[in-house]
Design a protein around this motif. Structure first.
Motif, PDB file in Angstrom:
ATOM      1  N   VAL A  33     -11.757   7.709  14.552  1.00 33.39           N
ATOM      2  CA  VAL A  33     -10.614   7.016  13.940  1.00 33.39           C
ATOM      3  C   VAL A  33     -10.754   5.518  14.201  1.00 33.39           C
ATOM      4  CG1 VAL A  33      -8.110   6.715  14.013  1.00 33.39           C
ATOM      5  CG2 VAL A  33      -9.091   9.020  14.112  1.00 33.39           C
ATOM      6  N   GLU A  34     -11.041   5.155  15.434  1.00 35.55           N
ATOM      7  CA  GLU A  34     -11.204   3.744  15.794  1.00 35.55           C
ATOM      8  C   GLU A  34     -12.344   3.096  15.025  1.00 35.55           C
ATOM      9  OE1 GLU A  34     -11.564   4.112  20.025  1.00 35.55           O
ATOM     10  OE2 GLU A  34      -9.391   4.268  20.298  1.00 35.55           O
ATOM     11  N   LYS A  35     -13.445   3.807  14.823  1.00 39.79           N
ATOM     12  CA  LYS A  35     -14.589   3.267  14.057  1.00 39.79           C
ATOM     13  C   LYS A  35     -14.202   2.985  12.609  1.00 39.79           C
ATOM     14  CE  LYS A  35     -18.188   3.066  16.759  1.00 39.79           C
ATOM     15  NZ  LYS A  35     -18.757   1.792  17.118  1.00 39.79           N
ATOM     16  N   ARG A  36     -13.403   3.855  12.001  1.00 39.14           N
ATOM     17  CA  ARG A  36     -12.960   3.624  10.620  1.00 39.14           C
ATOM     18  C   ARG A  36     -12.147   2.344  10.525  1.00 39.14           C
ATOM     19  NH1 ARG A  36     -14.230   8.800  10.824  1.00 39.14           N
ATOM     20  NH2 ARG A  36     -14.656   9.996   8.955  1.00 39.14           N
ATOM     21  N   ILE A  37     -11.357   2.077  11.570  1.00 42.37           N
ATOM     22  CA  ILE A  37     -10.576   0.840  11.606  1.00 42.37           C
ATOM     23  C   ILE A  37     -11.500  -0.354  11.824  1.00 42.37           C
ATOM     24  CG2 ILE A  37      -8.855  -0.425  12.953  1.00 42.37           C
ATOM     25  CD1 ILE A  37      -7.479   2.343  13.435  1.00 42.37           C
ATOM     26  N   GLU A  38     -12.386  -0.266  12.824  1.00 45.26           N
ATOM     27  CA  GLU A  38     -13.304  -1.367  13.153  1.00 45.26           C
ATOM     28  C   GLU A  38     -14.200  -1.735  11.972  1.00 45.26           C
ATOM     29  OE1 GLU A  38     -15.554  -0.195  16.592  1.00 45.26           O
ATOM     30  OE2 GLU A  38     -13.745   0.009  17.818  1.00 45.26           O
ATOM     31  N   ARG A  39     -14.674  -0.745  11.249  1.00 50.52           N
ATOM     32  CA  ARG A  39     -15.591  -0.993  10.128  1.00 50.52           C
ATOM     33  C   ARG A  39     -14.866  -1.405   8.848  1.00 50.52           C
ATOM     34  NH1 ARG A  39     -19.490   4.206  11.317  1.00 50.52           N
ATOM     35  NH2 ARG A  39     -20.568   3.257  13.084  1.00 50.52           N
ATOM     36  N   GLY A  40     -13.550  -1.373   8.872  1.00 55.04           N
ATOM     37  CA  GLY A  40     -12.786  -1.782   7.703  1.00 55.04           C
ATOM     38  C   GLY A  40     -12.630  -0.703   6.650  1.00 55.04           C
ATOM     39  N   LEU A  41     -13.009   0.527   6.968  1.00 54.67           N
ATOM     40  CA  LEU A  41     -12.805   1.619   6.015  1.00 54.67           C
ATOM     41  C   LEU A  41     -11.317   1.898   5.855  1.00 54.67           C
ATOM     42  CD1 LEU A  41     -15.627   4.079   7.125  1.00 54.67           C
ATOM     43  CD2 LEU A  41     -15.590   2.632   5.094  1.00 54.67           C
ATOM     44  N   TRP A  42     -10.592   1.809   6.965  1.00 52.36           N
ATOM     45  CA  TRP A  42      -9.140   1.936   6.937  1.00 52.36           C
ATOM     46  C   TRP A  42      -8.570   0.543   7.149  1.00 52.36           C
ATOM     47  CZ3 TRP A  42      -8.090   6.868  10.370  1.00 52.36           C
ATOM     48  CH2 TRP A  42      -8.568   7.989   9.696  1.00 52.36           C
ATOM     49  N   VAL A  43      -7.773   0.093   6.210  1.00 56.07           N
ATOM     50  CA  VAL A  43      -7.291  -1.281   6.158  1.00 56.07           C
ATOM     51  C   VAL A  43      -5.899  -1.394   6.783  1.00 56.07           C
ATOM     52  CG1 VAL A  43      -6.749  -3.177   4.572  1.00 56.07           C
ATOM     53  CG2 VAL A  43      -8.651  -1.627   4.069  1.00 56.07           C
ATOM     54  N   GLU A  44      -5.713  -2.491   7.533  1.00 56.57           N
ATOM     55  CA  GLU A  44      -4.408  -2.739   8.143  1.00 56.57           C
ATOM     56  C   GLU A  44      -3.337  -2.886   7.070  1.00 56.57           C
ATOM     57  OE1 GLU A  44      -2.335  -5.405  11.645  1.00 56.57           O
ATOM     58  OE2 GLU A  44      -4.303  -6.000  10.900  1.00 56.57           O
ATOM     59  N   ARG A  46      -2.338  -0.643   5.201  1.00 60.55           N
ATOM     60  CA  ARG A  46      -2.550   0.368   4.171  1.00 60.55           C
ATOM     61  C   ARG A  46      -2.768   1.741   4.828  1.00 60.55           C
ATOM     62  NH1 ARG A  46      -7.037  -0.981  -0.111  1.00 60.55           N
ATOM     63  NH2 ARG A  46      -8.352   0.039   1.401  1.00 60.55           N
ATOM     64  N   GLU A  47      -3.789   1.853   5.677  1.00 61.91           N
ATOM     65  CA  GLU A  47      -4.038   3.106   6.392  1.00 61.91           C
ATOM     66  C   GLU A  47      -3.537   3.057   7.841  1.00 61.91           C
ATOM     67  OE1 GLU A  47      -6.433   3.164   2.898  1.00 61.91           O
ATOM     68  OE2 GLU A  47      -6.815   1.795   4.543  1.00 61.91           O
ATOM     69  N   TRP A  48      -3.294   1.873   8.359  1.00 57.83           N
ATOM     70  CA  TRP A  48      -2.799   1.741   9.724  1.00 57.83           C
ATOM     71  C   TRP A  48      -1.995   0.458   9.875  1.00 57.83           C
ATOM     72  CZ3 TRP A  48      -4.363  -2.234  13.071  1.00 57.83           C
ATOM     73  CH2 TRP A  48      -5.449  -2.994  12.648  1.00 57.83           C
ATOM     74  N   ARG A  49      -1.173   0.436  10.921  1.00 58.65           N
ATOM     75  CA  ARG A  49      -0.350  -0.740  11.227  1.00 58.65           C
ATOM     76  C   ARG A  49      -0.352  -0.972  12.728  1.00 58.65           C
ATOM     77  NH1 ARG A  49       3.299  -2.126   6.987  1.00 58.65           N
ATOM     78  NH2 ARG A  49       3.076  -0.632   5.305  1.00 58.65           N
ATOM     79  N   ARG A  50      -0.076  -2.206  13.094  1.00 58.38           N
ATOM     80  CA  ARG A  50       0.049  -2.545  14.504  1.00 58.38           C
ATOM     81  C   ARG A  50       1.529  -2.721  14.813  1.00 58.38           C
ATOM     82  NH1 ARG A  50      -3.923  -3.817  17.788  1.00 58.38           N
ATOM     83  NH2 ARG A  50      -5.323  -4.342  16.087  1.00 58.38           N
ATOM     84  N   GLY A  51       1.996  -2.020  15.839  1.00 58.50           N
ATOM     85  CA  GLY A  51       3.393  -2.119  16.236  1.00 58.50           C
ATOM     86  C   GLY A  51       3.672  -3.424  16.959  1.00 58.50           C
ATOM     87  N   ARG A  52       4.932  -3.686  17.183  1.00 58.30           N
ATOM     88  CA  ARG A  52       5.317  -4.921  17.880  1.00 58.30           C
ATOM     89  C   ARG A  52       4.735  -4.998  19.283  1.00 58.30           C
ATOM     90  NH1 ARG A  52      11.634  -5.171  17.018  1.00 58.30           N
ATOM     91  NH2 ARG A  52      11.369  -3.087  16.192  1.00 58.30           N
ATOM     92  N   ILE A  56      -1.662   0.598  17.861  1.00 60.12           N
ATOM     93  CA  ILE A  56      -2.041   0.954  16.494  1.00 60.12           C
ATOM     94  C   ILE A  56      -1.371   2.264  16.111  1.00 60.12           C
ATOM     95  CG2 ILE A  56      -3.972   1.725  15.050  1.00 60.12           C
ATOM     96  CD1 ILE A  56      -5.702  -0.334  16.520  1.00 60.12           C
ATOM     97  N   TRP A  57      -0.785   2.266  14.933  1.00 57.99           N
ATOM     98  CA  TRP A  57      -0.142   3.456  14.368  1.00 57.99           C
ATOM     99  C   TRP A  57      -0.827   3.790  13.062  1.00 57.99           C
ATOM    100  CZ3 TRP A  57       3.351   6.190  17.049  1.00 57.99           C
ATOM    101  CH2 TRP A  57       3.907   5.571  18.166  1.00 57.99           C
ATOM    102  N   ILE A  58      -1.258   5.023  12.916  1.00 53.30           N
ATOM    103  CA  ILE A  58      -1.939   5.478  11.710  1.00 53.30           C
ATOM    104  C   ILE A  58      -0.897   5.960  10.714  1.00 53.30           C
ATOM    105  CG2 ILE A  58      -3.670   7.065  10.786  1.00 53.30           C
ATOM    106  CD1 ILE A  58      -4.760   5.028  12.874  1.00 53.30           C
ATOM    107  N   ASP A  59      -1.023   5.496   9.476  1.00 57.03           N
ATOM    108  CA  ASP A  59      -0.105   5.872   8.394  1.00 57.03           C
ATOM    109  C   ASP A  59      -0.667   7.125   7.716  1.00 57.03           C
ATOM    110  OD1 ASP A  59       1.392   6.123   6.051  1.00 57.03           O
ATOM    111  OD2 ASP A  59       1.367   3.976   5.625  1.00 57.03           O
ATOM    112  N   THR A  60      -0.040   8.261   7.932  1.00 56.16           N
ATOM    113  CA  THR A  60      -0.569   9.508   7.385  1.00 56.16           C
ATOM    114  C   THR A  60      -0.562   9.517   5.864  1.00 56.16           C
ATOM    115  OG1 THR A  60       1.583  10.603   7.608  1.00 56.16           O
ATOM    116  CG2 THR A  60       0.028  10.849   9.429  1.00 56.16           C
ATOM    117  N   LYS A  61       0.413   8.838   5.253  1.00 56.60           N
ATOM    118  CA  LYS A  61       0.422   8.746   3.784  1.00 56.60           C
ATOM    119  C   LYS A  61      -0.728   7.865   3.307  1.00 56.60           C
ATOM    120  CE  LYS A  61       5.250   9.732   3.153  1.00 56.60           C
ATOM    121  NZ  LYS A  61       5.815  10.328   1.985  1.00 56.60           N
TER     122      LYS A  61
END
Length: 71
Positions: A33-44, A46-52, A56-61
């Motif tokens: 999961v972390e690699k998908r974020i690091e490589r940009g496959l999952w975009v902030e 869109r596929e994940w968000r950073r909380g206050r 990191i929170w993954i958006d299941t939708k």
């Protein structure tokens, strides 16, 4: 008097989940999961968000939409 049958808890799915729970839900490892974020496959945002708090929170939708994408 009890019947010996324990009530099962009801768990409602959440839109935003931790990396660990996302891994459990998808069968991926947390590192994958972390690699998908690091490589940009999952975009902030869109596929994940950073909380206050910086977590990191993954958006299941968002992940569902990513899986269904066609080129």
């Amino acid at each position: 008097m009890t019947t010996g049958v324990e009530a099962q808890p009801y768990v409602q799915s959440a839109r935003f989940v931790t990396i660990k729970l996302c891994a459990t839900m998808t069968g991926l490892t947390p590192a994958a999961v972390e690699k998908r974020i690091e490589r940009g496959l999952w975009v902030e945002n869109r596929e994940w968000r950073r909380g206050r708090d910086g977590r990191i929170w993954i958006d299941t939708k968002g992940i569902e939409a990513w899986v269904l994408e066609t080129e």
